[in-house]
Design an enzyme around this catalytic site. Sequence first.
Site, PDB file in Angstrom:
ATOM      1  N   LYS A  22       0.840  -1.218   0.000  1.00  0.00           N
ATOM      2  CA  LYS A  22       0.000   0.000   0.000  1.00  0.00           C
ATOM      3  C   LYS A  22       0.867   1.258   0.000  1.00  0.00           C
ATOM      4  CE  LYS A  22      -1.717   1.496   4.075  1.00  0.00           C
ATOM      5  NZ  LYS A  22      -1.457   2.891   4.476  1.00  0.00           N
ATOM      6  N   ASN A  23       1.859   1.309   0.908  1.00  0.00           N
ATOM      7  CA  ASN A  23       2.604   2.553   1.081  1.00  0.00           C
ATOM      8  C   ASN A  23       3.635   2.806  -0.014  1.00  0.00           C
ATOM      9  OD1 ASN A  23       1.042   3.142   3.243  1.00  0.00           O
ATOM     10  ND2 ASN A  23       2.563   2.594   4.801  1.00  0.00           N
ATOM     11  N   ARG A  92      -4.692  10.564   4.582  1.00  0.00           N
ATOM     12  CA  ARG A  92      -3.669  11.605   4.719  1.00  0.00           C
ATOM     13  C   ARG A  92      -2.682  11.606   3.561  1.00  0.00           C
ATOM     14  NH1 ARG A  92      -2.790  13.730   9.494  1.00  0.00           N
ATOM     15  NH2 ARG A  92      -0.684  14.112   8.816  1.00  0.00           N
ATOM     16  N   CYS A 116      -4.755  12.743  13.564  1.00  0.00           N
ATOM     17  CA  CYS A 116      -5.462  11.483  13.359  1.00  0.00           C
ATOM     18  C   CYS A 116      -5.270  10.610  14.583  1.00  0.00           C
ATOM     19  CB  CYS A 116      -4.992  10.784  12.087  1.00  0.00           C
ATOM     20  SG  CYS A 116      -3.404  10.024  12.265  1.00  0.00           S
ATOM     21  N   ARG A 121       0.772  14.581  13.524  1.00  0.00           N
ATOM     22  CA  ARG A 121       1.243  14.383  12.153  1.00  0.00           C
ATOM     23  C   ARG A 121       1.257  15.649  11.291  1.00  0.00           C
ATOM     24  NH1 ARG A 121      -1.175   8.811   9.983  1.00  0.00           N
ATOM     25  NH2 ARG A 121       0.660   8.847   8.672  1.00  0.00           N
ATOM     26  N   ASP A 306       4.661   0.518  12.103  1.00  0.00           N
ATOM     27  CA  ASP A 306       3.458  -0.133  11.558  1.00  0.00           C
ATOM     28  C   ASP A 306       3.319  -1.590  11.990  1.00  0.00           C
ATOM     29  OD1 ASP A 306       2.776   2.207  10.348  1.00  0.00           O
ATOM     30  OD2 ASP A 306       3.454   1.636   8.348  1.00  0.00           O
ATOM     31  N   ARG A 398      -8.571  -0.403   4.514  1.00  0.00           N
ATOM     32  CA  ARG A 398      -7.628   0.563   3.946  1.00  0.00           C
ATOM     33  C   ARG A 398      -6.283  -0.098   3.653  1.00  0.00           C
ATOM     34  NH1 ARG A 398      -6.541   5.339   7.381  1.00  0.00           N
ATOM     35  NH2 ARG A 398      -5.308   5.689   5.517  1.00  0.00           N
TER      36      ARG A 398
HETATM   37  N1  EPU Z   1       6.508  14.613  11.006  1.00  0.00           N
HETATM   38  C1  EPU Z   1       6.590  15.963  11.299  1.00  0.00           C
HETATM   39  N2  EPU Z   1       6.569  16.843  10.266  1.00  0.00           N
HETATM   40  C2  EPU Z   1       6.435  16.459   8.963  1.00  0.00           C
HETATM   41  C3  EPU Z   1       6.347  15.080   8.683  1.00  0.00           C
HETATM   42  C4  EPU Z   1       6.384  14.172   9.725  1.00  0.00           C
HETATM   43  O1  EPU Z   1       6.697  16.360  12.461  1.00  0.00           O
HETATM   44  O2  EPU Z   1       6.415  17.314   8.073  1.00  0.00           O
HETATM   45  C5  EPU Z   1       6.563  13.636  12.099  1.00  0.00           C
HETATM   46  C6  EPU Z   1       5.259  12.839  12.234  1.00  0.00           C
HETATM   47  O3  EPU Z   1       4.303  13.528  13.004  1.00  0.00           O
HETATM   48  C7  EPU Z   1       5.751  11.570  12.893  1.00  0.00           C
HETATM   49  C8  EPU Z   1       7.145  11.371  12.278  1.00  0.00           C
HETATM   50  O4  EPU Z   1       7.529  12.646  11.776  1.00  0.00           O
HETATM   51  O5  EPU Z   1       5.853  11.753  14.263  1.00  0.00           O
HETATM   52  C9  EPU Z   1       7.237  10.363  11.150  1.00  0.00           C
HETATM   53  O6  EPU Z   1       6.148  10.539  10.256  1.00  0.00           O
HETATM   54  P1  EPU Z   1       6.254  10.250   8.699  1.00  0.00           P
HETATM   55  O7  EPU Z   1       6.085  11.535   7.979  1.00  0.00           O
HETATM   56  O8  EPU Z   1       7.438   9.420   8.395  1.00  0.00           O
HETATM   57  O9  EPU Z   1       4.923   9.395   8.474  1.00  0.00           O
HETATM   58  P2  EPU Z   1       4.008   9.467   7.196  1.00  0.00           P
HETATM   59  O10 EPU Z   1       4.839   9.707   6.005  1.00  0.00           O
HETATM   60  O11 EPU Z   1       2.846  10.371   7.464  1.00  0.00           O
HETATM   61  C10 EPU Z   1       4.204   6.933   6.561  1.00  0.00           C
HETATM   62  C11 EPU Z   1       3.250   5.788   6.372  1.00  0.00           C
HETATM   63  C12 EPU Z   1       2.693   5.375   7.726  1.00  0.00           C
HETATM   64  C13 EPU Z   1       3.871   4.975   8.614  1.00  0.00           C
HETATM   65  C14 EPU Z   1       4.875   6.123   8.727  1.00  0.00           C
HETATM   66  C15 EPU Z   1       6.122   5.782   9.507  1.00  0.00           C
HETATM   67  C16 EPU Z   1       2.399   6.168   4.157  1.00  0.00           C
HETATM   68  C17 EPU Z   1       1.251   6.530   3.288  1.00  0.00           C
HETATM   69  N3  EPU Z   1       2.184   6.199   5.468  1.00  0.00           N
HETATM   70  O12 EPU Z   1       3.436   7.988   7.154  1.00  0.00           O
HETATM   71  O13 EPU Z   1       1.868   4.249   7.501  1.00  0.00           O
HETATM   72  O14 EPU Z   1       3.400   4.641   9.895  1.00  0.00           O
HETATM   73  O15 EPU Z   1       5.277   6.546   7.413  1.00  0.00           O
HETATM   74  O16 EPU Z   1       6.757   4.697   8.945  1.00  0.00           O
HETATM   75  O17 EPU Z   1       3.473   5.840   3.660  1.00  0.00           O
HETATM   76  C18 EPU Z   1       0.112   2.742   7.929  1.00  0.00           C
HETATM   77  O18 EPU Z   1       0.346   2.203   6.834  1.00  0.00           O
HETATM   78  O19 EPU Z   1      -0.656   2.227   8.787  1.00  0.00           O
HETATM   79  C19 EPU Z   1       0.754   4.010   8.258  1.00  0.00           C
HETATM   80  C20 EPU Z   1       0.309   4.819   9.220  1.00  0.00           C
END
Ligand code: EPU
Length: 434
Positions: A22-23, A92, A116, A121, A306, A398
């Site tokens: 998915k990701n 998101r 969320c 996030r 995850d 999802r």
């Molecule tokens: N963060 C910030 N600022 C930003 C971006 C991130 O403070 O601009 C913080 C977030 O709040 C969090 C940390 O950095 O505390 C890491 O977040 P990240 O941005 O890496 O997460 P994401 O890109 O929103 C993806 C996956 C998630 C997975 C995380 C961590 C996708 C679509 N989603 O989310 O997947 O948990 O990376 O590996 O790729 C899931 O599949 O269930 C899922 C939540």
Amino acid sequence: MDKIVVAGGRPLNGEIQTSGAKNAALPILVATLLAPGEHRITNLPNLVDISSTLSLLGRIGCPSLFQAESTRVDTTRIAFSEAPYDVVRKMRASVLVLGPLLARHGACKVSLPGGCAIGVRPIDQHLKGLEALGARFELSGGYINGRADGLRGAEINLDMPTVTGTENILMAATLAEGTSVIHNAAREPEIVDLANFLISLGARIEGAGTSTLTIHGVPRLSPASRPYRVLPDRIEAGTYLCAAAIAGGNVTVTRCEPSTLTAVIDKLREAGCEITVDDDRVTCARTGELRPFHVDTQPHPGFPTDMQAQLMAVACIANGTSTFRENIFENRYMHAAELLRMGARIDVQGRVATVRGVPSLTGASVMASDLRASAALVLSGLAAQGVTQVLRIYHLDRGYEDMTARLRGVGASIARLADDADEQAVQASLRETR
Ligand code: EPU
């Protein structure tokens, strides 16, 4: 709405095939916006998040035809450059359109996602990186309005290795003039898959899978001549390995990529499971009792957040005390309160959870709060005495393709019913699976 009912206590035996990740699929679908024309992508999982992404692309003016073996997306024309609130609040990852729309179209309007179930996030790092490439943003009415008159390469230092943040900046940088370097980039296998897809469109990227990504911008990208195959889902595969660990038995996850599963495999071995790896198959066998272990979530190649909830379900019935430290998201223990309802002994103090193993869990009605928490509750049901009902399982759709059928296929007594199905219907559906 539906619920999943599980009658616990049956060991699992057999094979489960892994779907596409998915990701990885989400950014890859969005990246098609960078290259006008018709794209073909294979091994897309059949998930609500994928159909939401295709419908978002449709709203932008890019029609698609979903087929698991070869999905077509036509990005010849971009008619609108907006990701509205009703789409972003459900998924998101819709914020991933920011980078491609700015790079190709010079404008975008994307709803701010908001918090969320697993944390606040923010997306400040996405915006910081895109601003460094020359984009300008203003916030109005809950929307980010972005503009760019041609992007230019830049050096970007991320405060943390954000996964979708790295993806957004990477996608935008492929069409920027000159060279961009992203320091402290995320190293997840899904980033490597996105980079490989972009390279198949003509992008010039070095360092994917390391913390320094170098992108030499090119004037244009074009659809690849061959269909692109999405990487197998390491979280789905890991979840089914945990199913064998918690229920006992012997389950082989097929068509997976074992090199992406190392952290999870190591943890399951520590817990006393026997793991064998053979080409694209990983088998988890568990006959004896589970041992306690320690999980510390980290960006890749560390232990993935995850998989934290699923491993916590396993720890609930281990012989001893396990500890968890969630370093990525500040609020990712919603499943703990539900596991307590099944007789687990868990104490959460901020980012640390202490799990004292009990000999067995007891079936109860529990509420799913997010995707991975839902999976953990289903896994717990497999090991619990009596019947567990997991409510609000729309979260599961999802990220897991037909989990009920897959677990049934390896011998679980599990069914999916309407939320208001009564006791008689529950018992009847479970009898069918025995
Ligand atoms: N963060 C910030 N600022 C930003 C971006 C991130 O403070 O601009 C913080 C977030 O709040 C969090 C940390 O950095 O505390 C890491 O977040 P990240 O941005 O890496 O997460 P994401 O890109 O929103 C993806 C996956 C998630 C997975 C995380 C961590 C996708 C679509 N989603 O989310 O997947 O948990 O990376 O590996 O790729 C899931 O599949 O269930 C899922 C939540």
